[in-house]
Design a protein around this motif. Sequence first.
Motif, PDB file in Angstrom:
ATOM      1  N   CYS A   1      -0.381   0.231  -9.629  1.00 59.80           N
ATOM      2  CA  CYS A   1      -0.573  -0.824  -8.402  1.00 59.80           C
ATOM      3  C   CYS A   1      -2.027  -1.448  -8.548  1.00 59.80           C
TER       4      CYS A   1
ATOM      5  N   HIS B   1      -4.519  -6.275  -8.130  1.00 61.00           N
ATOM      6  CA  HIS B   1      -3.244  -5.875  -7.549  1.00 61.00           C
ATOM      7  C   HIS B   1      -2.087  -6.111  -7.960  1.00 61.00           C
TER       8      HIS B   1
ATOM      9  N   CYS C   1       1.669   4.659  -1.838  1.00 56.48           N
ATOM     10  CA  CYS C   1       1.321   3.131  -1.380  1.00 56.48           C
ATOM     11  C   CYS C   1       0.008   3.165  -0.571  1.00 56.48           C
TER      12      CYS C   1
ATOM     13  N   CYS D   1       4.917  -3.337  -0.680  1.00 58.47           N
ATOM     14  CA  CYS D   1       6.050  -3.909  -1.375  1.00 58.47           C
ATOM     15  C   CYS D   1       7.380  -3.736  -0.995  1.00 58.47           C
TER      16      CYS D   1
HETATM   17  S1  SF4 Z   1       1.776  -2.705  -1.797  1.00 54.79           S
HETATM   18 FE1  SF4 Z   1       1.532  -0.280  -2.196  1.00 54.79          FE
HETATM   19  S2  SF4 Z   1       3.407  -0.122  -3.689  1.00 54.79           S
HETATM   20 FE2  SF4 Z   1       2.887  -2.265  -3.859  1.00 54.79          FE
HETATM   21  S3  SF4 Z   1       1.635  -2.627  -5.437  1.00 54.79           S
HETATM   22 FE3  SF4 Z   1       0.348  -2.315  -3.425  1.00 54.79          FE
HETATM   23  S4  SF4 Z   1      -0.155  -0.174  -3.681  1.00 54.79           S
HETATM   24 FE4  SF4 Z   1       1.683  -0.377  -4.825  1.00 54.79          FE
END
Ligand code: SF4
Length: 457
Positions: free
Chosen positions: A271, A360, A376, A390
């Motif tokens: 991520c 990101h 996350c 996400c």
């Molecule tokens: S929002 Fe959360 S799950 Fe999505 S890419 Fe970023 S860290 Fe990962």
Amino acid sequence: MKDTAPSLTSVKPAGRKFTGTDRRAPLRGGLQGCGEYGAGQTAGRFYPIACVALEVTQRCNLDCTLCYLSDRAEMTYDPPLSVLFARLATIHSHYGPGVSVQLTGGDPTLRKVEDLETLCREIKRLGMRSCLMTNGIRASRAFLIRLAAAGLDDVAFHVDMTQERKGFASEAELNTVRRAYIRRTRGLGLRVLFNTTVFGDNFDELPSLARFLRDRPEVAFVSFQMQADTGRGLLRERPDAITQDSVIRAIEAGYETPMHFDTASVGHSKCNRYASVVTAGGRAVSVLSAKQLTHKVMAALEQADESADGHIDIRDSVRRLVRRNPLLALRAGVHLLGRVLRLGSGLLRGPVRRQSVFIHNFMAADALEEDRCASCVFMVATANGPLSMCVHNAQRDQHLATPERIDGPTGPSWWNAAVPRLSGGPDLPDLNDPALAPLKRLKGQMRALRRTQKDAS
Ligand code: SF4
């Protein structure tokens, strides 16, 4: 159009209600569960979450070709302040003081400045940090002066070619906008961040854009967000050429130095990738070049941590580290000094500044990976509690339609994004009713589809 988003329960969010004594434990558990809690992991070790988005409106004055909002965003009403206060209280109860709250949208500057001032004050009262996430169009200097006075900590400007700003044909031309935005923040005490979506049409410009941002001492944080197939934007799948590795190479080419994106982690490595540099006079040097030493210092800081609220107090922990392990503190200090000296002639040309660089990698809405969602570090405050960004992007309309109960002094009331104000009962209009979606209020893919259908009929 995507209709394959997972159900509300098919992906477990990391934002489980906090019930224990260690606020970092849920995120740490998520990262341990997927083998991402190594010696360089900062998330769940030093803080319980990286940040939480508070969406104060779904409306926006742009229609980016890559946008995580839903096609129906423009037909929603803004949450009343009482709803936003309730969400701030939830964020605080999950993650404690110290957490960064992103005032975002849509573009938050479409709300009255008085509303944003009230929110900044409340965030400060709760001991959290506030960050205004904006495309900058309405964030005038006068606007920012008012928010800074109300306690705003950070401002993050989103500027890139996905926005199709009239009169700007390249990222290089958009540097005029970036310079103007930086000027607006001068002397206000705000930490300045820049967000850029990396996509097929600007990937070749990434090195020169990175160099431009490197050479802005006012910019403390630079975030590159890779194209993702989610939301209402017209562009969809990411081109094969854009990978975490190719983005790292392009950024390093711009900064003209290796940046050691593999020393420290912020959440799942698929991520997020993180680097820290010192800059001066048009040069940059990575701070995290000594991996083992960095990990030793991190372990010592963790041991020296006595904070009870979930966020490590770095200054206190450094002071304790110096007292308890002076040799390690000395080694770290000498290393840092050595890195600064490598700036060489840059030291004569400008001030030394630290800059964080972030990559990101959002997931496509129909390809969510469960372990990443469960670990996350970027959450969104929703009617259903904090949720991985996400997951939220894949399920936006479901959350916007959920009636949210607000307990007030005269009893409970309810709100969802289909109504302008709180209602006495939970029986609210369905935001997903097609009758609520006239062509002129749509953006993105659904508008393109409706237009095509209209032209064909
Ligand atoms: S929002 Fe959360 S799950 Fe999505 S890419 Fe970023 S860290 Fe990962």
